[in-house]
Motif scaffolding. Structure first.
Motif, PDB file in Angstrom:
ATOM      1  N   SER A 178       0.836  -1.208   0.000  1.00 44.15           N
ATOM      2  CA  SER A 178       0.000   0.000   0.000  1.00 44.15           C
ATOM      3  C   SER A 178       0.868   1.254   0.000  1.00 44.15           C
ATOM      4  O   SER A 178       1.708   1.434   0.887  1.00 44.15           O
ATOM      5  N   SER A 179       0.611   2.131  -0.964  1.00 45.36           N
ATOM      6  CA  SER A 179       1.298   3.427  -0.983  1.00 45.36           C
ATOM      7  C   SER A 179       0.896   4.280   0.207  1.00 45.36           C
ATOM      8  O   SER A 179       1.605   5.227   0.571  1.00 45.36           O
ATOM      9  N   GLN A 180      -0.241   3.962   0.831  1.00 44.21           N
ATOM     10  CA  GLN A 180      -0.712   4.745   1.965  1.00 44.21           C
ATOM     11  C   GLN A 180       0.239   4.683   3.155  1.00 44.21           C
ATOM     12  O   GLN A 180       0.241   5.586   3.995  1.00 44.21           O
ATOM     13  N   PHE A 181       1.078   3.637   3.237  1.00 48.30           N
ATOM     14  CA  PHE A 181       2.056   3.576   4.320  1.00 48.30           C
ATOM     15  C   PHE A 181       3.013   4.768   4.240  1.00 48.30           C
ATOM     16  O   PHE A 181       3.353   5.377   5.248  1.00 48.30           O
ATOM     17  N   VAL A 182       3.449   5.093   3.020  1.00 47.42           N
ATOM     18  CA  VAL A 182       4.356   6.230   2.837  1.00 47.42           C
ATOM     19  C   VAL A 182       3.629   7.540   3.112  1.00 47.42           C
ATOM     20  O   VAL A 182       4.097   8.396   3.876  1.00 47.42           O
ATOM     21  N   SER A 183       2.460   7.709   2.494  1.00 46.32           N
ATOM     22  CA  SER A 183       1.699   8.945   2.687  1.00 46.32           C
ATOM     23  C   SER A 183       1.392   9.195   4.158  1.00 46.32           C
ATOM     24  O   SER A 183       1.437  10.333   4.638  1.00 46.32           O
ATOM     25  N   ALA A 184       1.080   8.135   4.894  1.00 47.90           N
ATOM     26  CA  ALA A 184       0.704   8.266   6.298  1.00 47.90           C
ATOM     27  C   ALA A 184       1.800   8.952   7.105  1.00 47.90           C
ATOM     28  O   ALA A 184       1.526   9.852   7.918  1.00 47.90           O
ATOM     29  N   LEU A 185       3.042   8.549   6.885  1.00 52.39           N
ATOM     30  CA  LEU A 185       4.150   9.122   7.642  1.00 52.39           C
ATOM     31  C   LEU A 185       4.502  10.520   7.157  1.00 52.39           C
ATOM     32  O   LEU A 185       4.836  11.403   7.949  1.00 52.39           O
ATOM     33  N   LEU A 186       4.396  10.733   5.848  1.00 56.21           N
ATOM     34  CA  LEU A 186       4.716  12.057   5.311  1.00 56.21           C
ATOM     35  C   LEU A 186       3.741  13.114   5.825  1.00 56.21           C
ATOM     36  O   LEU A 186       4.137  14.239   6.141  1.00 56.21           O
ATOM     37  N   LEU A 187       2.451  12.772   5.901  1.00 57.79           N
ATOM     38  CA  LEU A 187       1.430  13.758   6.248  1.00 57.79           C
ATOM     39  C   LEU A 187       1.645  14.361   7.631  1.00 57.79           C
ATOM     40  O   LEU A 187       1.439  15.560   7.834  1.00 57.79           O
ATOM     41  N   SER A 188       2.046  13.540   8.598  1.00 58.88           N
ATOM     42  CA  SER A 188       2.264  14.050   9.962  1.00 58.88           C
ATOM     43  C   SER A 188       3.726  14.361  10.237  1.00 58.88           C
ATOM     44  O   SER A 188       4.051  14.929  11.285  1.00 58.88           O
ATOM     45  N   GLY A 189       4.613  14.006   9.307  1.00 54.08           N
ATOM     46  CA  GLY A 189       6.049  14.082   9.557  1.00 54.08           C
ATOM     47  C   GLY A 189       6.578  15.456   9.874  1.00 54.08           C
ATOM     48  O   GLY A 189       7.547  15.602  10.632  1.00 54.08           O
ATOM     49  N   ALA A 190       5.968  16.506   9.325  1.00 52.06           N
ATOM     50  CA  ALA A 190       6.473  17.856   9.589  1.00 52.06           C
ATOM     51  C   ALA A 190       6.317  18.252  11.048  1.00 52.06           C
ATOM     52  O   ALA A 190       6.994  19.170  11.527  1.00 52.06           O
ATOM     53  N   ARG A 191       5.431  17.573  11.764  1.00 55.46           N
ATOM     54  CA  ARG A 191       5.217  17.886  13.179  1.00 55.46           C
ATOM     55  C   ARG A 191       6.091  17.031  14.097  1.00 55.46           C
ATOM     56  O   ARG A 191       6.042  17.201  15.318  1.00 55.46           O
ATOM     57  N   TYR A 192       6.874  16.114  13.539  1.00 58.53           N
ATOM     58  CA  TYR A 192       7.831  15.364  14.339  1.00 58.53           C
ATOM     59  C   TYR A 192       9.077  16.232  14.541  1.00 58.53           C
ATOM     60  O   TYR A 192       9.419  17.061  13.695  1.00 58.53           O
ATOM     61  N   ASN A 193       9.764  16.040  15.652  1.00 60.92           N
ATOM     62  CA  ASN A 193      10.882  16.920  16.022  1.00 60.92           C
ATOM     63  C   ASN A 193      11.966  16.979  14.947  1.00 60.92           C
ATOM     64  O   ASN A 193      12.534  18.040  14.681  1.00 60.92           O
ATOM     65  N   GLN A 194      12.257  15.825  14.341  1.00 63.07           N
ATOM     66  CA  GLN A 194      13.281  15.777  13.301  1.00 63.07           C
ATOM     67  C   GLN A 194      12.684  15.611  11.908  1.00 63.07           C
ATOM     68  O   GLN A 194      13.401  15.281  10.956  1.00 63.07           O
ATOM     69  N   GLY A 195      11.386  15.833  11.780  1.00 67.42           N
ATOM     70  CA  GLY A 195      10.747  15.520  10.505  1.00 67.42           C
ATOM     71  C   GLY A 195      10.765  14.023  10.295  1.00 67.42           C
ATOM     72  O   GLY A 195      10.804  13.235  11.255  1.00 67.42           O
ATOM     73  N   VAL A 196      10.741  13.586   9.039  1.00 67.69           N
ATOM     74  CA  VAL A 196      10.784  12.154   8.772  1.00 67.69           C
ATOM     75  C   VAL A 196      11.435  11.896   7.417  1.00 67.69           C
ATOM     76  O   VAL A 196      11.294  12.704   6.487  1.00 67.69           O
ATOM     77  N   GLU A 197      12.193  10.821   7.347  1.00 64.72           N
ATOM     78  CA  GLU A 197      12.760  10.350   6.076  1.00 64.72           C
ATOM     79  C   GLU A 197      12.286   8.917   5.886  1.00 64.72           C
ATOM     80  O   GLU A 197      12.642   8.029   6.663  1.00 64.72           O
ATOM     81  N   VAL A 198      11.447   8.705   4.898  1.00 63.47           N
ATOM     82  CA  VAL A 198      10.861   7.385   4.643  1.00 63.47           C
ATOM     83  C   VAL A 198      11.603   6.735   3.487  1.00 63.47           C
ATOM     84  O   VAL A 198      11.633   7.271   2.379  1.00 63.47           O
ATOM     85  N   ARG A 199      12.166   5.585   3.756  1.00 60.81           N
ATOM     86  CA  ARG A 199      12.893   4.825   2.731  1.00 60.81           C
ATOM     87  C   ARG A 199      12.140   3.525   2.476  1.00 60.81           C
ATOM     88  O   ARG A 199      12.031   2.683   3.378  1.00 60.81           O
ATOM     89  N   HIS A 200      11.616   3.368   1.266  1.00 64.05           N
ATOM     90  CA  HIS A 200      10.903   2.140   0.911  1.00 64.05           C
ATOM     91  C   HIS A 200      11.888   1.043   0.569  1.00 64.05           C
ATOM     92  O   HIS A 200      12.810   1.231  -0.229  1.00 64.05           O
ATOM     93  N   VAL A 201      11.694  -0.135   1.181  1.00 65.06           N
ATOM     94  CA  VAL A 201      12.500  -1.317   0.864  1.00 65.06           C
ATOM     95  C   VAL A 201      11.525  -2.451   0.550  1.00 65.06           C
ATOM     96  O   VAL A 201      10.703  -2.820   1.356  1.00 65.06           O
ATOM     97  N   GLY A 202      11.590  -2.980  -0.637  1.00 63.06           N
ATOM     98  CA  GLY A 202      10.669  -4.038  -1.037  1.00 63.06           C
ATOM     99  C   GLY A 202      10.329  -3.926  -2.505  1.00 63.06           C
ATOM    100  O   GLY A 202      11.010  -3.229  -3.270  1.00 63.06           O
ATOM    101  N   GLY A 203       9.257  -4.611  -2.903  1.00 57.42           N
ATOM    102  CA  GLY A 203       8.826  -4.597  -4.297  1.00 57.42           C
ATOM    103  C   GLY A 203       8.282  -3.242  -4.702  1.00 57.42           C
ATOM    104  O   GLY A 203       8.242  -2.302  -3.897  1.00 57.42           O
TER     105      GLY A 203
END
Length: 443
Positions: A178-203
């Motif tokens: 599901s692409s929603q896994f990536v979107s989920a973290l990106l959407l709230s990531g700006a409010r995390y202290n260090q932001g977020v860097e999502v690296r997809h590993v898999g198919g």
């Protein structure tokens, strides 16, 4: 179940109609969440009002976000003047309880927000939500420091123990289901202290246009995002920490929901215009233009929107639908009425959607006399004369609209639980009847 069967109307002449499609579910639910994270109130105009968007709004309200629903008839345009004013909470509230229903956007997008609440947030949903993949979000949030109780299931029900903040930073996840896994973290990531860097590993990640939608909407909210399509590292998305802007956002029509209406033009050799089709969009549904053209129709932009015309002849298609999997059920229905074989592929992930869409399409189309086989990652459809019968929907809105398309050309198709279309098209049965009534009146 007979009292829940909906007789699918048969087209007696070519359709000729102009249709107003409600707002995009994907855009509405992203807009609501981003507005809830902003530093000041914002507006979401012409939102989709459906079960999925109501679940998102109710989930945000449970966390203390104010959402005021208004109607301003002076606004005009598609969807009228309906608007939701979103008032962010100074601190997201816990404890709270949230019902995710069977809405992918709600079940994936709200847990990463709930880690910012000041107490535990319990999530539950429909029985099908227990079966849908959630491990990508759960494992990633844990790796970023969140505490989540899910009984080791990697799915619902679960409790997120919000602590008011999350450090964030780099995290790896497998988003091949599901692409929603990536979107989920990106959407709230700006409010995390260090932001977020999502690296997809898999198919391969399915439905990449939906991630591009997320990135574009974040940027419109003032968030700095680095994405692969901008020349960045492959399969890596970075969100810089920072404040989000409260915006006045107008929601586009849900282009994926145009699929059955343009299909009616193909099947009947008619013409359908969808109002307010955007000239530029990140919605995957925009690919309908090219896909249906390959199947025998043609389109043009008009002052009102996008006009699609069919000839009454439908060609089979060889199509990779990996990025537009949600369109598969209606495309499969059209392909079952074509004059040559179709092969739809790149869609193995549909087995994990609202239902196993591949198995469901095979069973329901074959029960009506079709010849559809399931491949490793898709469907092979050999057109055969079809007959009437009950078309089961498995509480999946896209299967219900696919059944309606088959019913245009096949007498006696009865759709079980047409009400499931309320997930994204609350007025679908009436819209469908109006589409055909207009054609009959002109005949």
């Amino acid at each position: 179940m007979t009292d829940t069967l909906w007789p699918a109307p048969v087209a007696t002449t070519a359709v000729d109609a102009t249709v107003t499609i409600p707002g995009s579910k994907s855009v509405t639910n992203r807009a609501l969440l981003l507005a809830a994270l902003a530093g000041e109130p914002g507006w979401v105009r012409r939102p989709l009002r459906s079960r999925d968007s109501q679940l998102m709004a109710d989930g945000l309200r449970a966390l203390g976000v104010g959402i005021e629903e208004t109607v301003n008839n002076a606004t005009g345009g598609s969807g009228g003047g309906e608007a939701w004013r979103v008032i962010p909470a100074p601190v997201l509230r816990g404890p709270a309880r949230i019902d995710v229903g069977n809405a992918g956007t709600v079940m994936r997008f709200l847990p990463p927000l709930a880690v910012l609440a000041d107490g535990p947030v319990h999530f539950d949903g429909d029985p099908r939500s227990y079966e849908r993949p959630q491990h990508g979000v759960i494992n990633a949030l844990r790796a970023l420091g969140a505490r989540i109780d899910d009984g080791g299931r990697g799915s619902f029900p679960l409790t997120v123990h919000g602590s008011g903040a999350l450090d964030g930073g780099p995290v790896e996840l497998d988003a091949s289901s599901s692409s929603q896994f990536v979107s989920a973290l990106l959407l709230s990531g700006a409010r995390y202290n260090q932001g977020v860097e999502v690296r997809h590993v898999g198919g391969p990640v399915p439905s990449l246009p939906h991630i591009r939608m997320t990135v574009e909407m974040l940027r419109l909210a003032g968030v700095q995002v680095d994405a692969p399509e901008d020349g960045g590292e492959k399969d890596v998305w970075r969100v810089t920490p920072g404040a989000l802007l409260g915006r006045d956002m107008v929601v586009e029509p849900d282009l994926s929901n145009a699929a059955p209406f343009f299909a009616a033009a193909l099947v009947t050799g008619g013409r359908v215009t969808v109002r307010d089709w955007p000239a530029h969009t990140t919605q995957p549904g925009d690919q309908l233009r090219e896909i249906y053209t390959q199947m025998g129709g043609s389109y043009r932009f008009t002052e009102e929107g996008l006009e699609f015309t069919g000839t009454g002849r439908i060609r089979g298609i060889e199509a990779d639908l990996h990025d537009v999997g949600e369109l598969t059920p209606v495309i499969a229905a059209v392909a079952a009425l074509a004059d040559s074989e179709s092969h739809l592929y790149g869609i193995a992930h549909l087995r994990l959607h609202e239902t196993d869409r591949l198995a469901a399409l095979v069973k329901e189309l074959n029960d009506l006399g079709g010849d559809v086989t399931e491949t490793e990652d898709g469907l092979r459809i050999r057109p055969r004369p079809l007959h009437g019968g009950v078309f089961h929907t498995y509480e999946d809105h896209r299967l219900a609209t696919a059944a309606a398309v088959v019913g245009l050309a096949v007498e006696g198709v009865e759709v079980e639980n047409i009400a499931t279309t309320a997930k994204t098209l609350p007025d679908f049965p009436q819209m469908w009847r109006d589409l055909l009534a207009g054609a009959a009146a002109r005949a």
